[in-house]
Design a protein around this motif. Sequence first.
Motif, PDB file in Angstrom:
ATOM      1  N   PHE A 262       0.906  -1.097   0.308  1.00  0.00           N
ATOM      2  CA  PHE A 262      -0.099   0.071   0.202  1.00  0.00           C
ATOM      3  C   PHE A 262       1.227   1.524   0.109  1.00  0.00           C
ATOM      4  N   ASP A 263       0.104   2.251  -0.588  1.00  0.00           N
ATOM      5  CA  ASP A 263       1.120   3.884  -0.639  1.00  0.00           C
ATOM      6  C   ASP A 263       1.029   3.785   0.857  1.00  0.00           C
ATOM      7  N   SER A 264      -0.234   4.210   0.801  1.00  0.00           N
ATOM      8  CA  SER A 264      -0.533   4.700   2.529  1.00  0.00           C
ATOM      9  C   SER A 264      -1.049   4.498   3.106  1.00  0.00           C
ATOM     10  N   MET A 265      -1.480   4.638   4.227  1.00  0.00           N
ATOM     11  CA  MET A 265      -2.372   4.152   5.319  1.00  0.00           C
ATOM     12  C   MET A 265      -3.581   4.572   5.087  1.00  0.00           C
ATOM     13  N   GLU A 266      -3.801   5.996   4.602  1.00  0.00           N
ATOM     14  CA  GLU A 266      -5.424   5.721   3.767  1.00  0.00           C
ATOM     15  C   GLU A 266      -5.746   4.728   2.741  1.00  0.00           C
ATOM     16  N   GLN A 267      -5.082   4.629   1.815  1.00  0.00           N
ATOM     17  CA  GLN A 267      -5.321   4.082   1.044  1.00  0.00           C
ATOM     18  C   GLN A 267      -5.619   2.205   1.574  1.00  0.00           C
ATOM     19  N   GLN A 268      -4.912   1.840   2.886  1.00  0.00           N
ATOM     20  CA  GLN A 268      -4.592   0.562   2.800  1.00  0.00           C
ATOM     21  C   GLN A 268      -5.899   0.741   4.450  1.00  0.00           C
ATOM     22  N   ARG A 269      -6.175   1.051   4.493  1.00  0.00           N
ATOM     23  CA  ARG A 269      -8.282   1.232   5.607  1.00  0.00           C
ATOM     24  C   ARG A 269      -8.888   1.356   4.587  1.00  0.00           C
ATOM     25  N   GLU A 270      -8.534   2.174   2.774  1.00  0.00           N
ATOM     26  CA  GLU A 270     -10.417   2.483   2.200  1.00  0.00           C
ATOM     27  C   GLU A 270      -9.952   1.400   1.687  1.00  0.00           C
ATOM     28  N   SER A 271      -8.585   0.208   1.483  1.00  0.00           N
ATOM     29  CA  SER A 271      -8.629  -1.411   1.360  1.00  0.00           C
ATOM     30  C   SER A 271      -9.566  -2.005   1.564  1.00  0.00           C
ATOM     31  N   SER A 272      -9.317  -2.509   3.221  1.00  0.00           N
ATOM     32  CA  SER A 272     -10.103  -3.268   3.914  1.00  0.00           C
ATOM     33  C   SER A 272     -11.435  -3.077   3.946  1.00  0.00           C
ATOM     34  N   SER A 273     -11.670  -1.478   4.060  1.00  0.00           N
ATOM     35  CA  SER A 273     -13.532  -1.344   4.196  1.00  0.00           C
ATOM     36  C   SER A 273     -13.699  -1.643   2.931  1.00  0.00           C
ATOM     37  N   LEU A 274     -13.563  -1.895   1.362  1.00  0.00           N
ATOM     38  CA  LEU A 274     -14.049  -2.081   0.450  1.00  0.00           C
ATOM     39  C   LEU A 274     -14.461  -3.749   0.037  1.00  0.00           C
ATOM     40  N   GLY A 275     -12.936  -4.289   1.054  1.00  0.00           N
ATOM     41  CA  GLY A 275     -12.917  -5.740   1.008  1.00  0.00           C
ATOM     42  C   GLY A 275     -14.262  -6.244   1.863  1.00  0.00           C
ATOM     43  N   MET A 276     -14.610  -5.279   3.498  1.00  0.00           N
ATOM     44  CA  MET A 276     -14.869  -6.401   3.714  1.00  0.00           C
ATOM     45  C   MET A 276     -16.664  -5.555   3.042  1.00  0.00           C
ATOM     46  N   TRP A 277     -16.945  -5.095   2.697  1.00  0.00           N
ATOM     47  CA  TRP A 277     -18.234  -4.041   1.953  1.00  0.00           C
ATOM     48  C   TRP A 277     -18.129  -5.224   1.157  1.00  0.00           C
ATOM     49  N   LEU A 278     -17.381  -5.439   0.200  1.00  0.00           N
ATOM     50  CA  LEU A 278     -17.788  -6.570  -1.040  1.00  0.00           C
ATOM     51  C   LEU A 278     -18.076  -8.062  -0.339  1.00  0.00           C
ATOM     52  N   PHE A 279     -17.702  -8.386   1.364  1.00  0.00           N
ATOM     53  CA  PHE A 279     -17.699  -9.114   1.569  1.00  0.00           C
ATOM     54  C   PHE A 279     -19.639  -9.473   1.659  1.00  0.00           C
ATOM     55  N   LEU A 280     -19.502  -8.277   2.234  1.00  0.00           N
ATOM     56  CA  LEU A 280     -21.561  -7.559   2.803  1.00  0.00           C
ATOM     57  C   LEU A 280     -22.020  -7.326   2.088  1.00  0.00           C
ATOM     58  N   ALA A 281     -21.416  -7.487   0.735  1.00  0.00           N
ATOM     59  CA  ALA A 281     -22.899  -7.401  -0.168  1.00  0.00           C
ATOM     60  C   ALA A 281     -23.780  -8.590  -0.368  1.00  0.00           C
ATOM     61  N   GLN A 282     -22.032  -9.513  -0.609  1.00  0.00           N
ATOM     62  CA  GLN A 282     -22.332 -11.202  -1.202  1.00  0.00           C
ATOM     63  C   GLN A 282     -23.207 -11.762   0.285  1.00  0.00           C
ATOM     64  N   GLU A 283     -23.372 -10.841   1.936  1.00  0.00           N
ATOM     65  CA  GLU A 283     -23.927 -11.299   2.943  1.00  0.00           C
ATOM     66  C   GLU A 283     -25.475 -11.112   2.439  1.00  0.00           C
ATOM     67  N   VAL A 284     -25.635  -9.850   1.694  1.00  0.00           N
ATOM     68  CA  VAL A 284     -26.943  -9.592   0.896  1.00  0.00           C
ATOM     69  C   VAL A 284     -28.160 -10.684   0.267  1.00  0.00           C
ATOM     70  N   MET A 285     -27.017 -11.280  -0.725  1.00  0.00           N
ATOM     71  CA  MET A 285     -27.105 -12.298  -0.988  1.00  0.00           C
ATOM     72  C   MET A 285     -28.098 -13.304  -0.602  1.00  0.00           C
ATOM     73  N   PHE A 286     -26.876 -13.628   0.112  1.00  0.00           N
ATOM     74  CA  PHE A 286     -26.880 -15.069   0.932  1.00  0.00           C
ATOM     75  C   PHE A 286     -28.635 -14.685   1.271  1.00  0.00           C
TER      76      PHE A 286
END
Lengths: 230, 104
Positions: free
Chosen positions: A12-36
């Motif tokens: 990662f380039d910065s803490m901000e980018q790292q933070r946003e990446s983990s949020s994005l990954g979690m939200w993708l997982f939650l979108a899958q949970e919405v489907m479930f």
Amino acid sequence: MADGQSHLAHHFDSMEQQRESSSLGMWLFLAQEVMFFGGLFVAYAIYRFKYPEAFAVASGYLSVGWGAFNTVVLICSSLTMALAVRAAQLGDKKKIIQYIVATMLLACVFLGVKGVEYTEKYHHDLVPGPAFQYVPDFDAYTVPVTAETAHPNFAGHVQLFYSFYFVMTGMHALHMVIGLGLMIWLIVKALRGRFSREYYAPVEMTGLYWHFVDIVWIFLFPLLYLVWRH
Amino acid sequence: MSDHAEPHIAPLKTYLNVFAALMVLTVLTVWVALFDLGPFNVVVAVTIATVKAYIVILYFMHVKYSAKIIWLTAAAGFVWFILMLALTLADFATRGWLPIPEPW
């Protein structure tokens, strides 16, 4: 370099980018949970559309008191979880643990109530399966005689509602148990001093997961408990 | 990336207000279920639940303060769910509208 750099993974380039990446990954997982959960909600909608009176009658056997109580408990746990994340943002390690313990206690209250409700349904023969027993009481004003309620398999349609009830609340409860496991892991990490103002992603991601579980219940409560109250 | 790197920390009051709103809406949904609104009972119940879910997503889940891509991902899950629900129910609701043709 700021001391936050030590928590920055090399890709990662910065803490901000790292933070946003983990949020994005979690939200993708939650979108899958919405489907479930979405599949269950769609199946519920189809059968409620098909057997509205059976669903209304079956829902009448659930305790609105317990359902509403658990809704309040779960919303309180969402608040304590949100405050745990806020404590993490402020770098207050002691408060992170306090709020997570409070969230866990509320989750245990919720699961305890669920246990009481399941036991009650078991004693009333309302658990789907060979032991399921339901005889419509047409004499009492509770079950009106209509084409739908007079159907020879009306009890089967009532059983269908309980299949949805147990699968949906059961999957929800399973998610809560997983959440409890995640919170134990968070407490261990917090006690080891792994969190700081710069790095608290596990607390934030568990928070997102917990709020999602809360949202599922926000929909389950009116759809299961409040079908026929008037 | 100094000023941008700091995450938004919402004041305590925001969380307490959201909590109060969720409580009021919970009481409202139980109360409104006492009235016979016909097919609108489920509409009102789901609308209140959607408002509750929306404020949880915006404030507790920080989507209000997050990057646009987070907002987009959060919305995508729900949009696809509504698609699945709407198209499936459109099928079930319209079955039997047309007569089944006689076999040859």
